[in-house]
Design a protein around this motif. Structure first.
Motif, mmCIF file in Angstrom:
data_model
loop_
_atom_site.group_PDB
_atom_site.id
_atom_site.type_symbol
_atom_site.label_atom_id
_atom_site.label_comp_id
_atom_site.label_asym_id
_atom_site.label_seq_id
_atom_site.Cartn_x
_atom_site.Cartn_y
_atom_site.Cartn_z
ATOM 1 N N ARG A 197 -1.523 33.264 14.079
ATOM 2 C CA ARG A 197 -1.680 33.919 15.381
ATOM 3 C C ARG A 197 -1.348 32.928 16.491
ATOM 4 O O ARG A 197 -1.772 31.780 16.450
ATOM 5 C CB ARG A 197 -3.121 34.436 15.542
ATOM 6 C CG ARG A 197 -3.493 35.536 14.556
ATOM 7 C CD ARG A 197 -4.972 35.901 14.623
ATOM 8 N NE ARG A 197 -5.806 34.877 14.017
ATOM 9 C CZ ARG A 197 -6.188 34.886 12.732
ATOM 10 N NH1 ARG A 197 -5.811 35.870 11.922
ATOM 11 N NH2 ARG A 197 -6.949 33.921 12.257
ATOM 12 N N ASN A 198 -0.557 33.370 17.462
ATOM 13 C CA ASN A 198 -0.230 32.564 18.650
ATOM 14 C C ASN A 198 0.383 31.210 18.281
ATOM 15 O O ASN A 198 -0.050 30.158 18.756
ATOM 16 C CB ASN A 198 -1.487 32.343 19.509
ATOM 17 C CG ASN A 198 -2.092 33.645 19.979
ATOM 18 O OD1 ASN A 198 -1.410 34.477 20.586
ATOM 19 N ND2 ASN A 198 -3.374 33.853 19.689
ATOM 20 N N SER A 199 1.406 31.257 17.454
ATOM 21 C CA SER A 199 2.073 30.037 17.011
ATOM 22 C C SER A 199 2.546 29.194 18.194
ATOM 23 O O SER A 199 3.193 29.687 19.115
ATOM 24 C CB SER A 199 3.282 30.400 16.140
ATOM 25 O OG SER A 199 4.084 29.277 15.878
ATOM 26 N N GLY A 200 2.201 27.902 18.158
ATOM 27 C CA GLY A 200 2.656 26.970 19.181
ATOM 28 C C GLY A 200 1.913 27.037 20.490
ATOM 29 O O GLY A 200 2.306 26.361 21.450
ATOM 30 N N ARG A 201 0.845 27.816 20.570
ATOM 31 C CA ARG A 201 0.091 27.940 21.819
ATOM 32 C C ARG A 201 -1.320 27.378 21.635
ATOM 33 O O ARG A 201 -1.741 27.060 20.530
ATOM 34 C CB ARG A 201 0.063 29.398 22.270
ATOM 35 C CG ARG A 201 1.471 29.924 22.502
ATOM 36 C CD ARG A 201 1.521 31.371 22.910
ATOM 37 N NE ARG A 201 2.907 31.828 22.958
ATOM 38 C CZ ARG A 201 3.270 33.083 23.193
ATOM 39 N NH1 ARG A 201 2.349 34.017 23.404
ATOM 40 N NH2 ARG A 201 4.549 33.407 23.222
#
Length: 242
Positions: free
Chosen positions: A192-196
């Motif tokens: 979920r929310n890759s890179g954030r």
């Protein structure tokens, strides 16, 4: 020039140097408002931006083309890779007869499947398929047929757009289709929310995956018969060690 840029997950660390330079040198940056905000966070000096809302893809691309035809250096931004469920194809279609194709440059970015795979470990080490569960542009019956084919072929499968406020049952149907071909204990990874900042991941199984939190910012990767989990990582052997 019109640059169609894949921004990757949306942070500078995972953006290519080529994409960064094109954004920095652009006269105008065009994109969905969420991506424009990410550009401003990465490059606060960007002065001129044009943003459009959800489901305004045609208007967004037409705006980018019009601005480029005025002589501006235009950057049209997508998340992930612009050529994978992005704006690259639509730009070429709309630009036909208006712009010289040589004035359009596609700049690749890190796709959701690649970025999420790196967070999960090494799940895409063998043949894999990416399938979007969004039926806004593709008939659901065709998506289901593709799920059957990928399941029958024992592909590792990366599911894009698995669930939203208006689409809650497709992920369950997808699981039920794949259970016809894959064991219930097949390893599944959810990012979920890759890179954030609020990035998270979860390792589960095919039979239990719908009990996990899955939304539009999630990517679901379903293993093949050789995929295994170890130390909260997901690994698909390539076959080097026999």
């Amino acid at each position: 020039m019109l640059y169609v840029i894949g921004m990757g997950p949306g942070n500078k660390d995972n953006m290519t140097y080529r994409a960064y330079e094109a954004l920095k040198n652009a006269d105008v940056v065009v994109g969905y408002k969420t991506y424009i905000q990410l550009v401003k966070e990465i490059l606060p000096e960007v002065k001129v931006t044009e943003n459009t809302g959800m489901k305004k893809e045609i208007e967004r691309c037409q705006l980018a083309i019009d601005l480029a035809m005025e002589g501006k250096e235009v950057a049209l931004v997508s998340s992930g890779d612009a050529g994978i469920y992005g704006m690259a194809g639509l730009i070429y279609q709309l630009a036909e007869g208006k712009m010289n194709i040589s004035e359009i440059e596609i700049i690749p970015g890190v796709s959701a499947s690649s970025s999420c795979a790196s967070i999960l470990g090494a799940p895409l080490m063998h043949d894999f398929a990416t399938i979007s569960l969004s039926d806004l542009l593709t008939e659901w019956d065709l998506i289901k047929e593709r799920l059957h084919c990928a399941g029958k072929g024992d592909f590792v499968i990366a599911l894009y757009n698995p669930k939203s406020f208006g689409r809650t049952t497709q992920i369950e149907e997808a699981r039920d289709i794949l259970l016809q071909y894959k064991p219930g204990d097949t390893v599944v990874g959810i990012v979920r929310n890759s890179g954030r900042e609020d990035e998270s991941k979860e390792i589960t199984t095919l039979k239990d995956m719908c009990d996990c939190e899955i939304n539009m910012t999630s990517t679901v990767i379903i293993g093949n018969e050789m995929t295994y989990a170890k130390d909260n990582m997901m690994i698909t052997p390539r076959g080097y060690l026999v």
